[in-house]
Design a protein around this motif. Structure first.
Motif, PDB file in Angstrom:
ATOM      1  N   LEU A  26       4.731 -10.395  -6.239  1.00  0.00           N
ATOM      2  CA  LEU A  26       4.753 -10.259  -4.823  1.00  0.00           C
ATOM      3  C   LEU A  26       3.780 -11.509  -4.527  1.00  0.00           C
ATOM      4  O   LEU A  26       2.377 -11.563  -4.747  1.00  0.00           O
ATOM      5  N   GLY A  34      -3.735  -6.714  -3.703  1.00  0.00           N
ATOM      6  CA  GLY A  34      -2.632  -6.422  -2.749  1.00  0.00           C
ATOM      7  C   GLY A  34      -1.482  -7.421  -3.108  1.00  0.00           C
ATOM      8  O   GLY A  34      -0.411  -7.178  -2.497  1.00  0.00           O
ATOM      9  N   ALA A  35      -1.691  -8.387  -3.661  1.00  0.00           N
ATOM     10  CA  ALA A  35      -0.582  -9.580  -3.937  1.00  0.00           C
ATOM     11  C   ALA A  35      -1.156 -10.074  -5.217  1.00  0.00           C
ATOM     12  O   ALA A  35      -2.052 -10.192  -5.474  1.00  0.00           O
ATOM     13  N   ASP A  36       0.212 -10.676  -5.850  1.00  0.00           N
ATOM     14  CA  ASP A  36      -0.088 -11.490  -7.299  1.00  0.00           C
ATOM     15  C   ASP A  36      -0.235 -12.912  -6.964  1.00  0.00           C
ATOM     16  O   ASP A  36      -1.425 -13.355  -7.636  1.00  0.00           O
ATOM     17  N   ARG A  40       4.585  -3.786  -1.614  1.00  0.00           N
ATOM     18  CA  ARG A  40       4.096  -3.906  -2.904  1.00  0.00           C
ATOM     19  C   ARG A  40       4.255  -2.665  -3.649  1.00  0.00           C
ATOM     20  O   ARG A  40       4.576  -2.786  -4.907  1.00  0.00           O
ATOM     21  N   THR A  49       2.767  -4.681   4.207  1.00  0.00           N
ATOM     22  CA  THR A  49       2.695  -5.222   2.949  1.00  0.00           C
ATOM     23  C   THR A  49       2.378  -4.254   1.853  1.00  0.00           C
ATOM     24  O   THR A  49       3.032  -4.493   0.755  1.00  0.00           O
ATOM     25  N   ARG A  50       1.633  -3.359   2.179  1.00  0.00           N
ATOM     26  CA  ARG A  50       1.300  -2.496   1.267  1.00  0.00           C
ATOM     27  C   ARG A  50       2.568  -1.763   0.618  1.00  0.00           C
ATOM     28  O   ARG A  50       2.921  -1.241  -0.424  1.00  0.00           O
TER      29      ARG A  50
END
Ligand SMILES: Cc1cc2nc3c(=O)[nH]c(=O)nc-3n(C[C@H](O)[C@H](O)[C@H](O)COP(=O)(O)O)c2cc1C
Length: 359
Positions: free
Chosen positions: A285, A309-311, A278, A274-275
């Motif tokens: 994201l 870590g995400a929008d 990103r 995920t990172r």
């Protein structure tokens, strides 16, 4: 720290918060794969989401993967969706259609003419498939030829056009969970030796081609793609995160070039991937942490947005059982538990009868 309940601008779409309803197949469509008044009620109940993503909707008859799923390949289907988009908009919500082509995990018994499902290669998936007459063994699919691939792109584009004409705010392309787009990405399902397989570059081409075709039809700002790097239904591959990154980081870079607005990642390849995505992905994201319907899942989802870590974060089973999920998340619960027995098929029970909190 970012507030998950603050508004968000998704390529011009004004989301009222950053909590998204993840796509969920519920197998309750009407005759001919049409949307029904009950479906409109179900989605409208969940309109407090920043964005609703519908259940998987087949872009072509052969793309249907389960009984009683809705489509967007006929004009009657398009007209039937208007009651859904109108009902969600009337409650101030936004709604995207998820276009899902099942590929090889479909079954001839789902098709009036008994047609054999299509795939990148004639490789049977593992496991069983849910059909109108019970669970059946997977079949050996028919490998798409060049003309078949071009026709599939056209089907996706035409379905996306119908979605926009039916009032949808956006379209999500289902590139996850072992369905057709994912089958092309997955080396265990894609054994092609032509330019649509044989190496990472070839395996990415179908996903990118679908994104390009749909973006050209309705505008890239209305399009997202869902990916689940580590989890494909009926696929034997359980690759390690490094091997997954070798496919998915270049895919994110290629999809970025198509201009599509968002990636929707099912966090099945672990948090490191995920990172990495990103970093590789320049726009919105959306992450589904896939941690189930408990308090911990709720907290972990919100935390990802809070820490950047995400929008956006999506919840599936929590939204299924809690129509007023944003209110409950804000209050820290309590959460209704989802009833698995009523996930697929049936009527109101386990669909539109989950209670909301007293305000
Ligand atoms: C009943 C049900 C149906 C689902 N159908 C779809 C689907 O049509 N398309 C899709 O991309 N994911 C589908 N999923 C997967 C969810 O979107 C989600 O990734 C998964 O449930 C994990 O999220 P959660 O822990 O928030 O439930 C489905 C999940 C459930 C529970």
């Amino acid at each position: 720290m970012t507030d998950p309940f603050a508004p968000y601008d998704l390529a011009g779409l004004p989301l009222s918060n950053r909590i998204v309803m993840a796509p969920m197949t519920r197998c309750r469509a009407g005759d001919g794969g049409t949307a029904t008044a009950l479906m409109a009620e179900y989605y409208a109940q969940r309109a407090d989401a920043g964005l609703i993503i519908t259940e998987g909707v087949q872009p072509s008859a052969i793309g249907q993967g389960y009984p009683w799923t809705p489509g967007l390949h006929s004009d009657a289907q398009r007209e039937s969706w208007r009651q859904v988009t109108d009902a969600v908009h009337a409650r101030g919500g936004l709604i995207a259609a998820q276009l899902m082509h099942a590929g090889r995990v479909s079954h001839p018994s789902l098709h009036a003419d008994g047609a054999v499902p299509v795939a990148p290669s004639a490789v049977r998936a593992e496991g069983k498939v849910f059909t109108p007459t019970g669970m059946k063994d997977m079949i050996e699919p028919r490998a798409l030829d060049e003309a078949g691939i071009a026709a599939t792109f056209d089907d996706f584009a035409a379905a996306a056009r119908r979605a926009v004409d039916a009032g949808f705010d956006a379209v999500e392309l289902h590139g996850a969970n072992g369905y057709l787009i994912h089958q092309f990405l997955d080396p265990t399902a894609n054994r092609r030796t032509d330019g649509w397989g044989s190496g990472v570059e070839g395996r990415l081409r179908f996903a990118v081609g679908v994104a390009e075709a749909v973006a050209a039809e309705i505008g890239p700002e209305r399009v997202s793609m869902r990916l689940s790097p580590g989890g494909g239904r009926s696929s034997g591959s359980r690759e390690d995160p490094d091997a997954l990154a070798e496919t998915y980081v270049p895919l994110a870079e290629e999809l970025a070039r198509t201009g599509i607005a968002a990636l929707h990642l099912v966090e099945s390849g672990g948090p490191e991937l995920t990172r990495a995505l990103r970093e590789a992905w320049p726009r919105t994201l959306l992450v589904n942490r896939a941690l189930g319907a408990g308090d911990d899942a709720a907290r972990a989802g919100l935390a990802l947005v809070e820490t950047g870590g995400a929008d956006l974060v999506s919840f599936a089973s929590l939204f299924l059982a809690n129509p007023d999920l944003p209110d409950r998340l804000r209050a820290g619960g309590p959460f209704n538990a989802p009833d698995r027995a009523t996930f697929y098929g049936g009527g109101e029970a386990g669909y539109t009868d989950y209670p909301v909190l007293a305000r």
